[in-house]
Design a protein around this motif. Structure first.
Motif, PDB file in Angstrom:
ATOM      1  N   LEU A 169       1.537   9.584  -5.644  1.00  0.00           N
ATOM      2  CA  LEU A 169       1.999  10.886  -5.528  1.00  0.00           C
ATOM      3  C   LEU A 169       3.260  11.297  -6.186  1.00  0.00           C
ATOM      4  O   LEU A 169       3.402  12.451  -6.410  1.00  0.00           O
ATOM      5  CB  LEU A 169       2.527  11.121  -3.933  1.00  0.00           C
ATOM      6  CG  LEU A 169       1.520  10.823  -2.902  1.00  0.00           C
ATOM      7  CD1 LEU A 169       2.006  10.823  -1.553  1.00  0.00           C
ATOM      8  CD2 LEU A 169       0.358  11.845  -3.009  1.00  0.00           C
ATOM      9  N   ASN A 170       3.887  10.409  -6.728  1.00  0.00           N
ATOM     10  CA  ASN A 170       4.924  10.912  -7.757  1.00  0.00           C
ATOM     11  C   ASN A 170       4.645  10.517  -9.315  1.00  0.00           C
ATOM     12  O   ASN A 170       5.668  10.293 -10.199  1.00  0.00           O
ATOM     13  CB  ASN A 170       6.286  10.015  -7.427  1.00  0.00           C
ATOM     14  CG  ASN A 170       6.693  10.449  -5.857  1.00  0.00           C
ATOM     15  OD1 ASN A 170       7.032  11.712  -5.839  1.00  0.00           O
ATOM     16  ND2 ASN A 170       6.934   9.564  -5.150  1.00  0.00           N
ATOM     17  N   SER A 171       3.351  10.037  -9.628  1.00  0.00           N
ATOM     18  CA  SER A 171       3.114   9.934 -10.977  1.00  0.00           C
ATOM     19  C   SER A 171       3.542  10.861 -12.011  1.00  0.00           C
ATOM     20  O   SER A 171       3.663  10.202 -13.256  1.00  0.00           O
ATOM     21  CB  SER A 171       1.599   9.383 -11.124  1.00  0.00           C
ATOM     22  OG  SER A 171       0.666  10.325 -10.759  1.00  0.00           O
ATOM     23  N   ASP A 172       3.467  12.014 -11.716  1.00  0.00           N
ATOM     24  CA  ASP A 172       3.763  12.905 -12.778  1.00  0.00           C
ATOM     25  C   ASP A 172       5.249  13.094 -13.163  1.00  0.00           C
ATOM     26  O   ASP A 172       5.621  13.952 -13.899  1.00  0.00           O
ATOM     27  CB  ASP A 172       3.273  14.257 -12.305  1.00  0.00           C
ATOM     28  CG  ASP A 172       1.614  14.264 -12.399  1.00  0.00           C
ATOM     29  OD1 ASP A 172       1.199  13.327 -13.296  1.00  0.00           O
ATOM     30  OD2 ASP A 172       0.938  15.155 -11.722  1.00  0.00           O
ATOM     31  N   THR A 223       0.784  -1.298  -0.214  1.00  0.00           N
ATOM     32  CA  THR A 223      -0.175  -0.076   0.062  1.00  0.00           C
ATOM     33  C   THR A 223       0.892   1.091   0.041  1.00  0.00           C
ATOM     34  O   THR A 223       0.767   2.134  -0.777  1.00  0.00           O
ATOM     35  CB  THR A 223      -0.996   0.004   1.200  1.00  0.00           C
ATOM     36  OG1 THR A 223      -1.630  -1.238   1.092  1.00  0.00           O
ATOM     37  CG2 THR A 223      -1.803   1.205   1.215  1.00  0.00           C
ATOM     38  N   THR A 224       1.906   1.254   0.623  1.00  0.00           N
ATOM     39  CA  THR A 224       2.901   2.350   0.962  1.00  0.00           C
ATOM     40  C   THR A 224       3.407   2.791  -0.528  1.00  0.00           C
ATOM     41  O   THR A 224       3.363   3.591  -0.982  1.00  0.00           O
ATOM     42  CB  THR A 224       3.893   2.307   1.909  1.00  0.00           C
ATOM     43  OG1 THR A 224       3.348   1.922   3.248  1.00  0.00           O
ATOM     44  CG2 THR A 224       5.037   3.537   2.020  1.00  0.00           C
ATOM     45  N   LEU A 280      -3.841  10.818   1.982  1.00  0.00           N
ATOM     46  CA  LEU A 280      -2.994   9.511   1.173  1.00  0.00           C
ATOM     47  C   LEU A 280      -1.684   9.470   1.852  1.00  0.00           C
ATOM     48  O   LEU A 280      -1.416   8.404   1.991  1.00  0.00           O
ATOM     49  CB  LEU A 280      -3.011   9.865  -0.267  1.00  0.00           C
ATOM     50  CG  LEU A 280      -2.976   8.539  -1.095  1.00  0.00           C
ATOM     51  CD1 LEU A 280      -3.931   7.689  -0.809  1.00  0.00           C
ATOM     52  CD2 LEU A 280      -2.641   8.884  -2.539  1.00  0.00           C
ATOM     53  N   ARG A 281      -0.914  10.641   1.930  1.00  0.00           N
ATOM     54  CA  ARG A 281       0.390  10.439   2.423  1.00  0.00           C
ATOM     55  C   ARG A 281       0.437  10.055   3.914  1.00  0.00           C
ATOM     56  O   ARG A 281       1.205   9.186   4.526  1.00  0.00           O
ATOM     57  CB  ARG A 281       1.111  11.769   2.328  1.00  0.00           C
ATOM     58  CG  ARG A 281       2.473  11.784   2.664  1.00  0.00           C
ATOM     59  CD  ARG A 281       3.110  13.019   2.576  1.00  0.00           C
ATOM     60  NE  ARG A 281       2.824  13.770   1.127  1.00  0.00           N
ATOM     61  CZ  ARG A 281       3.751  13.586   0.143  1.00  0.00           C
ATOM     62  NH1 ARG A 281       4.743  12.939   0.167  1.00  0.00           N
ATOM     63  NH2 ARG A 281       3.357  14.335  -1.179  1.00  0.00           N
ATOM     64  N   GLN A 282      -0.416  10.510   4.688  1.00  0.00           N
ATOM     65  CA  GLN A 282      -0.663  10.058   6.092  1.00  0.00           C
ATOM     66  C   GLN A 282      -0.997   8.467   6.295  1.00  0.00           C
ATOM     67  O   GLN A 282      -0.313   7.676   7.067  1.00  0.00           O
ATOM     68  CB  GLN A 282      -1.617  10.862   7.081  1.00  0.00           C
ATOM     69  CG  GLN A 282      -1.130  12.377   7.268  1.00  0.00           C
ATOM     70  CD  GLN A 282      -2.518  12.947   7.621  1.00  0.00           C
ATOM     71  OE1 GLN A 282      -3.645  12.582   7.962  1.00  0.00           O
ATOM     72  NE2 GLN A 282      -1.986  14.380   7.999  1.00  0.00           N
ATOM     73  N   HIS A 283      -1.852   8.143   5.221  1.00  0.00           N
ATOM     74  CA  HIS A 283      -2.351   6.667   5.294  1.00  0.00           C
ATOM     75  C   HIS A 283      -0.926   5.979   4.796  1.00  0.00           C
ATOM     76  O   HIS A 283      -0.734   4.961   5.459  1.00  0.00           O
ATOM     77  CB  HIS A 283      -3.439   6.432   4.294  1.00  0.00           C
ATOM     78  CG  HIS A 283      -3.794   5.256   4.113  1.00  0.00           C
ATOM     79  ND1 HIS A 283      -4.496   4.449   5.202  1.00  0.00           N
ATOM     80  CD2 HIS A 283      -3.753   4.090   3.355  1.00  0.00           C
ATOM     81  CE1 HIS A 283      -4.922   3.401   4.959  1.00  0.00           C
ATOM     82  NE2 HIS A 283      -4.412   2.948   3.585  1.00  0.00           N
ATOM     83  N   GLY A 284      -0.160   6.186   3.801  1.00  0.00           N
ATOM     84  CA  GLY A 284       0.796   5.529   3.453  1.00  0.00           C
ATOM     85  C   GLY A 284       2.004   5.466   4.451  1.00  0.00           C
ATOM     86  O   GLY A 284       2.547   4.365   4.775  1.00  0.00           O
ATOM     87  N   PHE A 286       3.191   1.935   6.553  1.00  0.00           N
ATOM     88  CA  PHE A 286       4.771   1.744   6.589  1.00  0.00           C
ATOM     89  C   PHE A 286       5.020   1.473   8.017  1.00  0.00           C
ATOM     90  O   PHE A 286       5.953   0.295   8.250  1.00  0.00           O
ATOM     91  CB  PHE A 286       5.389   3.111   6.012  1.00  0.00           C
ATOM     92  CG  PHE A 286       6.861   2.741   6.184  1.00  0.00           C
ATOM     93  CD1 PHE A 286       7.518   2.108   5.030  1.00  0.00           C
ATOM     94  CD2 PHE A 286       7.686   3.453   6.863  1.00  0.00           C
ATOM     95  CE1 PHE A 286       9.029   2.044   4.904  1.00  0.00           C
ATOM     96  CE2 PHE A 286       9.145   3.139   6.901  1.00  0.00           C
ATOM     97  CZ  PHE A 286       9.791   2.390   5.992  1.00  0.00           C
ATOM     98  N   ARG A 287       4.579   2.175   9.070  1.00  0.00           N
ATOM     99  CA  ARG A 287       5.054   1.817  10.296  1.00  0.00           C
ATOM    100  C   ARG A 287       4.304   0.586  10.819  1.00  0.00           C
ATOM    101  O   ARG A 287       5.011  -0.303  11.451  1.00  0.00           O
ATOM    102  CB  ARG A 287       4.501   2.845  11.366  1.00  0.00           C
ATOM    103  CG  ARG A 287       5.125   4.312  11.272  1.00  0.00           C
ATOM    104  CD  ARG A 287       4.701   5.408  12.308  1.00  0.00           C
ATOM    105  NE  ARG A 287       3.233   5.650  12.358  1.00  0.00           N
ATOM    106  CZ  ARG A 287       2.625   6.637  11.436  1.00  0.00           C
ATOM    107  NH1 ARG A 287       3.439   7.565  10.831  1.00  0.00           N
ATOM    108  NH2 ARG A 287       1.367   6.738  11.729  1.00  0.00           N
ATOM    109  N   GLU A 288       3.480   0.258  10.482  1.00  0.00           N
ATOM    110  CA  GLU A 288       2.751  -1.186  10.616  1.00  0.00           C
ATOM    111  C   GLU A 288       3.416  -2.251  10.263  1.00  0.00           C
ATOM    112  O   GLU A 288       4.030  -3.539  10.854  1.00  0.00           O
ATOM    113  CB  GLU A 288       1.207  -1.255  10.516  1.00  0.00           C
ATOM    114  CG  GLU A 288       0.261  -0.276  10.971  1.00  0.00           C
ATOM    115  CD  GLU A 288      -1.007  -0.295  10.359  1.00  0.00           C
ATOM    116  OE1 GLU A 288      -1.898   0.404  10.894  1.00  0.00           O
ATOM    117  OE2 GLU A 288      -1.378  -0.989   9.355  1.00  0.00           O
ATOM    118  N   ALA A 289       4.016  -2.154   8.727  1.00  0.00           N
ATOM    119  CA  ALA A 289       4.582  -2.851   8.287  1.00  0.00           C
ATOM    120  C   ALA A 289       6.121  -3.241   8.774  1.00  0.00           C
ATOM    121  O   ALA A 289       6.677  -4.337   8.852  1.00  0.00           O
ATOM    122  CB  ALA A 289       4.493  -2.680   6.686  1.00  0.00           C
ATOM    123  N   THR A 290       6.640  -2.165   9.002  1.00  0.00           N
ATOM    124  CA  THR A 290       7.885  -1.907   9.673  1.00  0.00           C
ATOM    125  C   THR A 290       8.016  -2.988  10.907  1.00  0.00           C
ATOM    126  O   THR A 290       8.880  -3.720  11.189  1.00  0.00           O
ATOM    127  CB  THR A 290       8.554  -0.675   9.877  1.00  0.00           C
ATOM    128  OG1 THR A 290       8.649   0.221   8.630  1.00  0.00           O
ATOM    129  CG2 THR A 290      10.042  -0.745  10.327  1.00  0.00           C
TER     130      THR A 290
END
Length: 262
Positions: A205-208, A197-198, A226-230, A234-238
């Protein structure tokens, strides 16, 4: 594949396995199916299968893992085509998707069924459990598409239920083929979902600007949310990755993630 296989070498091996599967698509005049899968040079999900497996496997299972990696990449292509189709048909906001819906539907169906065929060729004694994991991902994708079609859904939830589900399935399939225990599979499921997901959030966010593999960015989204969700995923996965440090060799996986999530 061996423990010393580089990311580039593994990507090449996955590509060659996919070429074998996608030759059948060409025979059925499903060029869109082949081009959709070919468009992804990173092989994120296939690498996730292989690295999750290598983290706990007693010995390499090269052929089985290649088949599993190809299967998950095919499901990724299916997810992309269905997402594009939903945006094209159900989103009233401006977008640039104007493909033939019937062609997209047929190509997506082909990739979905081809994923099961590819995994069935793995020939591993954990195959039945791996197939169940793939079925679970397919069911989550169908539910996510259904919800998005009938009503507006938060983009963060949609990412969790699509790319996040594929990432979870990739990690679980890899560890299942390796014979991982329940606790390990749960942590790999969390990191697979969270990091995937991250990764997709970063790509949106960087698609352009990144010029990398194609991604589907929603016509409108709340960038801050969206940035906060990523960051949260990321923290959960780490944390899940850190929990595995004592029972698995996760450094190659960690290095792969660091290289793609900087």
């Amino acid at each position: 594949m061996t423990p010393s296989t580089t990311l580039a070498e593994r990507r090449g091996e996955i590509d060659r396995r996919l070429e074998t599967v996608l030759e059948r698509a060409d025979e059925h005049s499903l060029a869109l199916a082949a081009s959709t899968v070919d468009a992804y040079s990173d092989r994120w999900y296939g690498q996730l299968v292989a690295l999750s497996h290598a983290a706990i496997a007693d010995k390499p299972a090269s052929d089985a893992i290649l088949s599993a990696s190809a299967a998950v990449e095919l499901l990724r292509g299916y997810c992309r085509l269905r997402t594009e189709l939903l945006i094209q048909l159900a989103d009233n906001r401006a977008h640039s998707l104007t493909g033939d819906p019937a062609n997209a539907l047929l190509a997506g169906d082909y990739l979905n069924s081809a994923a099961y065929t590819a995994l069935a060729e793995a020939g591993n004694h954990h195959l039945e459990d791996a197939l169940q994991a793939l079925i679970a991902v397919s069911e989550l994708l169908v539910d996510a598409f259904g919800v998005r079609y009938v009503r507006s859904v938060d983009e963060r939830s949609f990412l969790d239920d699509t790319v996040g589900s594929i990432g979870e399935g990739a990690a679980v399939i890899g560890t299942t083929i390796a014979g991982g225990n329940t606790a390990q599979r749960e942590d790999f499921a969390t990191l697979g979902r969270g990091f995937s997901t991250t990764y997709q959030v970063h790509r949106i966010l960087n698609s352009d600007s990144d010029g990398a593999a194609p991604t589907i960015a929603p016509p409108q989204f709340d960038e801050a949310a969206l940035r906060q969700h990523g960051a949260r995923r990321f923290r959960e996965a780490t944390r899940a990755l850190d929990r595995l440090t004592g029972s698995a060799d996760v450094e190659p996986l960690r290095n792969f993630l660091n290289a793609h999530l900087d």
